[in-house]
Design an enzyme around this catalytic site. Sequence first.
Site, PDB file in Angstrom:
ATOM      1  CG  ASP A 193       3.113   1.458   9.546  1.00  0.00           C
ATOM      2  OD1 ASP A 193       2.924   2.274  10.466  1.00  0.00           O
ATOM      3  OD2 ASP A 193       3.092   1.771   8.342  1.00  0.00           O
TER       4      ASP A 193
ATOM      5  CE  LYS B 255      -1.745   1.649   3.983  1.00  0.00           C
ATOM      6  NZ  LYS B 255      -1.559   3.077   4.293  1.00  0.00           N
ATOM      7  CG  ASN B 256       2.317   2.810   3.516  1.00  0.00           C
ATOM      8  OD1 ASN B 256       1.149   3.142   3.257  1.00  0.00           O
ATOM      9  ND2 ASN B 256       2.746   2.627   4.753  1.00  0.00           N
TER      10      ASN B 256
ATOM     11  CB  CYS C 212      -3.689   6.108  11.299  1.00  0.00           C
ATOM     12  SG  CYS C 212      -4.236   4.655  10.399  1.00  0.00           S
TER      13      CYS C 212
ATOM     14  NE  ARG D 286       0.315  10.622  10.200  1.00  0.00           N
ATOM     15  CZ  ARG D 286      -0.014   9.510   9.534  1.00  0.00           C
ATOM     16  NH1 ARG D 286      -1.165   8.917   9.779  1.00  0.00           N
ATOM     17  NH2 ARG D 286       0.807   8.982   8.655  1.00  0.00           N
TER      18      ARG D 286
ATOM     19  NE  ARG E  51      -6.759   4.426   5.778  1.00  0.00           N
ATOM     20  CZ  ARG E  51      -5.759   4.668   6.624  1.00  0.00           C
ATOM     21  NH1 ARG E  51      -5.970   4.700   7.911  1.00  0.00           N
ATOM     22  NH2 ARG E  51      -4.545   4.905   6.178  1.00  0.00           N
TER      23      ARG E  51
HETATM   24  C1  UD1 Z   1       4.341   6.801   6.486  1.00  0.00           C
HETATM   25  C2  UD1 Z   1       3.342   5.680   6.445  1.00  0.00           C
HETATM   26  C3  UD1 Z   1       2.945   5.260   7.843  1.00  0.00           C
HETATM   27  C4  UD1 Z   1       4.162   4.937   8.676  1.00  0.00           C
HETATM   28  C5  UD1 Z   1       5.189   6.057   8.600  1.00  0.00           C
HETATM   29  C6  UD1 Z   1       6.499   5.730   9.283  1.00  0.00           C
HETATM   30  C7  UD1 Z   1       2.181   6.149   4.386  1.00  0.00           C
HETATM   31  C8  UD1 Z   1       0.913   6.548   3.724  1.00  0.00           C
HETATM   32  N1  UD1 Z   1       2.164   6.150   5.714  1.00  0.00           N
HETATM   33  O1  UD1 Z   1       3.692   7.919   7.092  1.00  0.00           O
HETATM   34  O2  UD1 Z   1       2.117   4.114   7.745  1.00  0.00           O
HETATM   35  O3  UD1 Z   1       3.791   4.739  10.015  1.00  0.00           O
HETATM   36  O4  UD1 Z   1       5.486   6.392   7.239  1.00  0.00           O
HETATM   37  O5  UD1 Z   1       7.061   4.560   8.720  1.00  0.00           O
HETATM   38  O6  UD1 Z   1       3.156   5.816   3.744  1.00  0.00           O
HETATM   39  N2  UD1 Z   1       7.536  14.250  10.795  1.00  0.00           N
HETATM   40  C9  UD1 Z   1       7.822  15.559  11.106  1.00  0.00           C
HETATM   41  N3  UD1 Z   1       7.653  16.498  10.125  1.00  0.00           N
HETATM   42  C10 UD1 Z   1       7.240  16.169   8.867  1.00  0.00           C
HETATM   43  C11 UD1 Z   1       6.958  14.827   8.560  1.00  0.00           C
HETATM   44  C12 UD1 Z   1       7.103  13.880   9.553  1.00  0.00           C
HETATM   45  O7  UD1 Z   1       8.202  15.880  12.221  1.00  0.00           O
HETATM   46  O8  UD1 Z   1       7.137  17.078   8.040  1.00  0.00           O
HETATM   47  C13 UD1 Z   1       7.678  13.227  11.847  1.00  0.00           C
HETATM   48  C14 UD1 Z   1       6.332  12.620  12.229  1.00  0.00           C
HETATM   49  O9  UD1 Z   1       5.670  13.375  13.209  1.00  0.00           O
HETATM   50  C15 UD1 Z   1       6.747  11.267  12.746  1.00  0.00           C
HETATM   51  C16 UD1 Z   1       7.949  10.923  11.868  1.00  0.00           C
HETATM   52  O10 UD1 Z   1       8.405  12.144  11.310  1.00  0.00           O
HETATM   53  O11 UD1 Z   1       7.166  11.385  14.094  1.00  0.00           O
HETATM   54  C17 UD1 Z   1       7.669   9.938  10.764  1.00  0.00           C
HETATM   55  O12 UD1 Z   1       6.734  10.442   9.861  1.00  0.00           O
HETATM   56  P1  UD1 Z   1       6.752  10.045   8.321  1.00  0.00           P
HETATM   57  O13 UD1 Z   1       7.867   9.088   8.063  1.00  0.00           O
HETATM   58  O14 UD1 Z   1       6.686  11.292   7.543  1.00  0.00           O
HETATM   59  O15 UD1 Z   1       5.396   9.262   8.177  1.00  0.00           O
HETATM   60  P2  UD1 Z   1       4.323   9.360   6.998  1.00  0.00           P
HETATM   61  O16 UD1 Z   1       5.030   9.512   5.689  1.00  0.00           O
HETATM   62  O17 UD1 Z   1       3.244  10.324   7.369  1.00  0.00           O
END
Ligand code: UD1
Length: 426
Positions: free
Chosen positions: A309, A22-23, A117, A122, A401
């Site tokens: 995850d 999915k991701n 989620c 986030r 999802r």
């Molecule tokens: C993706 C996955 C999610 C998974 C996560 C971490 C998808 C759709 N979702 O989420 O299932 O749990 O990777 O493997 O692919 N952060 C910041 N600033 C930002 C962006 C992120 O501080 O601009 C922090 C977040 O708060 C969190 C960490 O970075 O603590 C990881 O987030 P990120 O890797 O960006 O997760 P997603 O891409 O949202």
Amino acid sequence: MEKIVINGGAPLNGSITIGGMKNAALPVIFASILVEDKCVIENLPNVSDVTRSLEILEAMGAVVERRADGSVSIDTTIINQGSSPAEIVGKLRASTYLLGAELARFGKARVGWPGGCDFGIRPIDQHEKGFERLGATVSRDKGAICLDAGDAGLCGNSVYLDFASVGATINVMLAAAKAKGKTIIDNAAREPHIVAVASFLNACGAKIFGAGTSIIKIEGVEELHGCNYAIIPDMIEAGTYMVAAAAAGGSVEIKNVIPKHLETVTSKLREMGVDVDEYDDSVVVSRAPETKMEPVNIKTLPYPGFPTDMHPQFAAILTIVDGTSKVTEGVWDNRFRYTDQLRRMGANISIAGKTAIIDGVEKLHGTTTTSVDLRGGAAVVIAALAAEGKTEIGSIQTLKRGYDDLVGKLKAVGADIEIIITDDDE
Ligand code: UD1
């Protein structure tokens, strides 16, 4: 309203075939916006996040064709900038990828606030920092996020990410793929889906080097062209069934996987005393129901660390392992909402800061529960497979999802599981 009903205690035996990740699928779908041509994507998982992403593209003008062989062709020759439907965008975390994709194609973007989620805060500050480093301004308008690269357009630059964010790494890669000059992303995320998105874009003519390491170099190109691309297997779907087999007992072959992506899951299961045999593209997880498992400690981290995850699924199995286990969340602020549901089933879990302290109980018991989020719901399914008696799980749209035919796949290996329709409100 649909609910999943599980009568626990049946061992699992047989084989389960894993679908596309999915991701990886979601960013590849949005990356097709950059291509302005037809791409054929194979092995897309049949999950609602994928359906919604395709609906967003269709609403923006793309021609999406679901083919009889299961592949999907996406023609993005026509896309109307800024026209993504906010109500679908707001249900999906991956809609953040629209920002990088629209910006790369049109030099500007306008996208509603993304959903996904609830793991606490986030933020998207690292995405925004990356866009700004490439020359875009970031603003807000009536709840939408707006980007504008102005007349100069996007120019390559160095981008240091404060956290190795999956979303920010992919978004900067998208924005940089057609920018003028060279971009270097430092402290990039290294997840297999980052490599997948880079491979897709490179198959379309992009010049992205180093994906899968913490330094990614991108030489912007003027044009991309269509390609055929197959999505890699979903390591989280595979990991979930590996833990389910260990929790219920039995022997399950998990087919169509890349065993290297499962190394952290495999090694934790082995540390617990579960047998895992690895083959070229499958793993077999076996545990005789009377075999005692050992408690373990887990800390989630960005790849190649233990995947966040897979945190809830492991917490679920550890509730029935004699002794004390600890699961520390190293990625998200608050990923413990599912623990209330496991407590309803008799689990002994306390939370100290970002750590779940789990004292194993002999048995969980079935009861009425809810799937609070995608992987939290998977945790309850795993607990229910191992529990005594009947568990009802509500809000199963959260599971749909990210899991394609979860009930069918578990039923085929012997689980007593079905979907029922009820009149209950949730
Ligand atoms: C993706 C996955 C999610 C998974 C996560 C971490 C998808 C759709 N979702 O989420 O299932 O749990 O990777 O493997 O692919 N952060 C910041 N600033 C930002 C962006 C992120 O501080 O601009 C922090 C977040 O708060 C969190 C960490 O970075 O603590 C990881 O987030 P990120 O890797 O960006 O997760 P997603 O891409 O949202």
